[in-house]
Design an enzyme around this catalytic site. Structure first.
Site, PDB file in Angstrom:
ATOM      1  CB  SER A  31      -0.920  -0.001   1.235  1.00 62.04           C
ATOM      2  OG  SER A  31      -0.150  -0.137   2.414  1.00 62.04           O
ATOM      3  CG  ASN A 118      -3.359  -5.067  13.058  1.00 60.92           C
ATOM      4  OD1 ASN A 118      -2.791  -4.943  11.976  1.00 60.92           O
ATOM      5  ND2 ASN A 118      -3.676  -6.241  13.567  1.00 60.92           N
ATOM      6  CB  THR A 163     -43.035  23.802  -6.919  1.00 61.88           C
ATOM      7  OG1 THR A 163     -44.214  24.265  -7.590  1.00 61.88           O
ATOM      8  CG2 THR A 163     -42.773  24.704  -5.721  1.00 61.88           C
ATOM      9  CG  HIS A 164     -44.214  20.220  -9.442  1.00 68.41           C
ATOM     10  ND1 HIS A 164     -44.335  18.919  -9.024  1.00 68.41           N
ATOM     11  CD2 HIS A 164     -44.885  20.984  -8.530  1.00 68.41           C
ATOM     12  CE1 HIS A 164     -45.060  18.871  -7.912  1.00 68.41           C
ATOM     13  NE2 HIS A 164     -45.403  20.118  -7.584  1.00 68.41           N
ATOM     14  CB  SER A 285     -17.562  23.549 -28.592  1.00 71.98           C
ATOM     15  OG  SER A 285     -17.572  22.673 -29.694  1.00 71.98           O
ATOM     16  CE  LYS A 291     -22.127  23.956 -26.888  1.00 74.71           C
ATOM     17  NZ  LYS A 291     -23.419  23.536 -26.361  1.00 74.71           N
ATOM     18  CG  ASN A 293     -19.866  23.904 -23.483  1.00 73.20           C
ATOM     19  OD1 ASN A 293     -20.937  24.349 -23.897  1.00 73.20           O
ATOM     20  ND2 ASN A 293     -19.024  23.232 -24.249  1.00 73.20           N
ATOM     21  CD  GLU A 298     -21.573  20.763 -18.540  1.00 72.31           C
ATOM     22  OE1 GLU A 298     -21.489  19.717 -19.204  1.00 72.31           O
ATOM     23  OE2 GLU A 298     -21.357  21.889 -19.027  1.00 72.31           O
ATOM     24  CE1 TYR A 325      -5.752  -3.680   9.248  1.00 74.70           C
ATOM     25  CE2 TYR A 325      -4.871  -5.865   8.818  1.00 74.70           C
ATOM     26  CZ  TYR A 325      -5.032  -4.553   8.441  1.00 74.70           C
ATOM     27  OH  TYR A 325      -4.500  -4.098   7.270  1.00 74.70           O
ATOM     28  CD  GLN A 330      -2.697  -2.595   2.328  1.00 71.17           C
ATOM     29  OE1 GLN A 330      -1.991  -2.930   3.271  1.00 71.17           O
ATOM     30  NE2 GLN A 330      -2.463  -2.988   1.098  1.00 71.17           N
ATOM     31  CE  LYS A 333      -4.266   2.612   5.245  1.00 70.62           C
ATOM     32  NZ  LYS A 333      -5.146   1.419   5.305  1.00 70.62           N
TER      33      LYS A 333
HETATM   34  N1  ARG Z   1      -0.907  -1.446   5.440  1.00 67.95           N
HETATM   35  C1  ARG Z   1      -1.783  -1.969   6.412  1.00 67.95           C
HETATM   36  C2  ARG Z   1      -3.151  -1.271   6.307  1.00 67.95           C
HETATM   37  O1  ARG Z   1      -3.209  -0.310   5.649  1.00 67.95           O
HETATM   38  C3  ARG Z   1      -1.228  -1.784   7.765  1.00 67.95           C
HETATM   39  C4  ARG Z   1      -1.715  -2.778   8.778  1.00 67.95           C
HETATM   40  C5  ARG Z   1      -1.205  -4.103   8.448  1.00 67.95           C
HETATM   41  N2  ARG Z   1      -1.415  -5.046   9.475  1.00 67.95           N
HETATM   42  C6  ARG Z   1      -1.267  -6.323   9.257  1.00 67.95           C
HETATM   43  N3  ARG Z   1      -1.465  -7.106  10.224  1.00 67.95           N
HETATM   44  N4  ARG Z   1      -1.000  -6.780   8.057  1.00 67.95           N
HETATM   45  O2  ARG Z   1      -4.147  -1.690   6.863  1.00 67.95           O
END
Ligand code: ARG
Length: 466
Positions: A31, A118, A163-164, A285, A291, A293, A298, A325, A330, A333
């Site tokens: 990660s 964790n 309204t509507h 455009s 145009k 826009n 949007e 956990y 992971q 994120k």
């Molecule tokens: N990179 C992990 C996460 O984002 C960190 C925690 C990992 N813990 C483990 N027991 N593998 O959650």
């Protein structure tokens, strides 16, 4: 451990494994290329943990000093771009810890005492999100301030209220803007509420069961400016409610932006022609030279979809997970990061763009006149003369029908013609039938009269300054 071995994540659990992790699995499970944005919070959390370990007599003062020195160096390295992030070290936590050990030796290896990744990652994400909420709060205030300026400037401008999507009653353009200020004010309130639950400390939960070291969790919480400590270790490491709550609040804010966007797009179209958005927020455009826009609203309308999608993603991520956990976590994120990025960018650009909106009051007024927007005012007028409201409603429907047949507004019918519908109608009726009269009449708390609009602008400004 040799210097060389420290470059490999497998050294973090080492001895049990008889073959290296496959490259594919390494890439799949790593990660570091997205969670490195947590580096500041990771270092902050580690320093708070180390300081507490020392205070509790678990870590020597010289080890603490070495850790602080190492972290200062790492901070510099990351800031100046010389830090090498290694895929082999899986995530931000192992990357920083490995570099620390490279820099300061055994003290670096002692940092992880009484801690697990964790509770570490849960702490990092919470610290990060707390800071982001504070930034978003500022951006929401900026957007509200910009809307308030527009509302004040155009408190007297008459917009057909719908309204509507049918012309209903005239409203002040300022009043319409203030409706969005209410929404963004609620968004800010919601985020403050979410923040309280974000701002609690998981550290000390360790892997899942707590730790046998005499940690002082309250001390770490105080150092990190957190409002409390997570009270159950299993919950502490596996809870992602705070991320989901935040995403729900962010989704709702994006829904508000999206509704505003839809109106801006409509109003800028030739069929409405109510507003213009400054050129710097629009595009042309490649084929149609005429145009211009409204790309920004949007795109914001479109981006609300992806933020809502992230909310669904996070809910689905959590729904099947047993305690405590799991590696699934992971995956919290990227959706969370993208939600924050999208919301911040959108709020920032809207705060600027709102200042670049000009309005065309004549076009808005013409549209309001087309829709018999003061029919309710005539009914109210008759009711005040003693007619029951339902009868007044019916009478006015006949008058509107006659006006439509003649292709004129109610206010353009002569007095004698109006009196045919009800003899109680007098010459004072024309004050009531004008758009401006209708607007001014709604001088009630929360109503659209320009006086109310100005009072609300002042109230909101007081609130934002408090
Ligand atoms: N990179 C992990 C996460 O984002 C960190 C925690 C990992 N813990 C483990 N027991 N593998 O959650």
């Amino acid at each position: 451990m040799s210097q060389n071995q420290l470059d490999k994540k497998s050294e973090a659990w080492s001895a049990l494994f008889s073959e290296p992790m496959s490259d594919l699995v390494k890439r799949y499970t790593s990660s570091v290329f997205f969670d490195q944005r947590l580096w500041k919070q990771d270092i902050r959390g580690s320093l708070a943990h180390a300081e507490m370990l020392c205070h509790q007599g678990i870590l020597g003062a010289d080890d603490l000093a070495a850790i602080q020195r190492g972290m200062a160096t790492i901070t510099q390295e990351i800031e100046n771009g010389s830090f090498t992030w290694k895929l082999d070290l899986e995530d931000v936590h192992l990357n920083i810890e490995a570099r620390l050990t490279q820099l300061v030796g055994d003290a670096g290896k002692r940092l992880h005492t009484g801690r697990s990744r964790n509770d570490q990652v849960a702490t990092d994400v919470r610290l990060w999100l707390r800071d982001e909420i504070d930034l978003i709060d500022g951006l929401l205030a900026q957007l509200q301030t910009a809307l308030l300026a527009l509302a004040e400037q155009h408190a007297d401008a008459i917009l057909p209220g719908f309204t509507h999507l049918q012309v209903a009653q005239p409203v002040s353009f300022g009043h319409h803007m203030l409706a969005y200020v209410e929404m963004f004010a609620r968004d800010a309130e919601r985020l403050q509420d979410v923040r309280r639950r974000v701002n609690r400390l998981p550290l000390g939960a360790a892997a899942l069961a707590g730790t046998s070291y005499p940690l002082d969790r309250e001390r770490v919480a105080a150092t990190l400016g957190m409002e409390g400590v997570c009270q159950n270790s299993l919950d502490a490491v596996s809870d992602r409610d705070f991320a989901i709550e935040f995403s729900a609040a962010a989704s709702l804010a994006m829904v508000h932006i999206s509704r505003l966007s839809e109106e801006l797009v409509l109003w800028m179209s030739q069929s409405f022609g109510f507003i213009d958005i400054a050129d710097r927020f629009c595009t042309g455009s490649s084929i149609m030279p005429q145009k211009k826009n409204p790309d920004v609203p949007e795109l914001a309308r479109g981006k609300s979809g992806r933020v809502i999608g992230h909310l669904m993603g996070l809910l689905t991520l959590m729904k099947g997970q047993p305690l405590a956990y799991n590696k699934d976590n992971q995956e919290d994120k990227e959706p969370l990061f993208d939600t924050v990025d999208t919301l911040k960018d959108t709020l920032r650009i809207f705060a600027e763009m709102v200042g670049g909106i000009t309005i065309r009051p004549q076009a808005m007024e013409r549209a309001a006149l087309k829709g018999y927007a003061t029919a309710t005012d005539l009914a109210d007028y008759l009711t005040k003369k003693g007619l029951p409201f339902r009868d007044a409603h019916e009478t006015v429907a006949h008058a509107v029908k006659a006006a439509i047949a003649q292709g004129v507004d109610l206010s353009e019918l002569p007095l004698e013609a109006l009196q045919k519908f009800n003899p109680a109608i007098g010459p004072d009726v024309f004050g009531v039938l004008s758009l401006r009269g209708s607007l001014n009449a709604r001088n009630i708390l929360g109503g659209t009269a320009p006086a109310q609009v100005r009072a609300q602008v002042a109230r909101h400004r007081g609130r934002l300054q408090a």
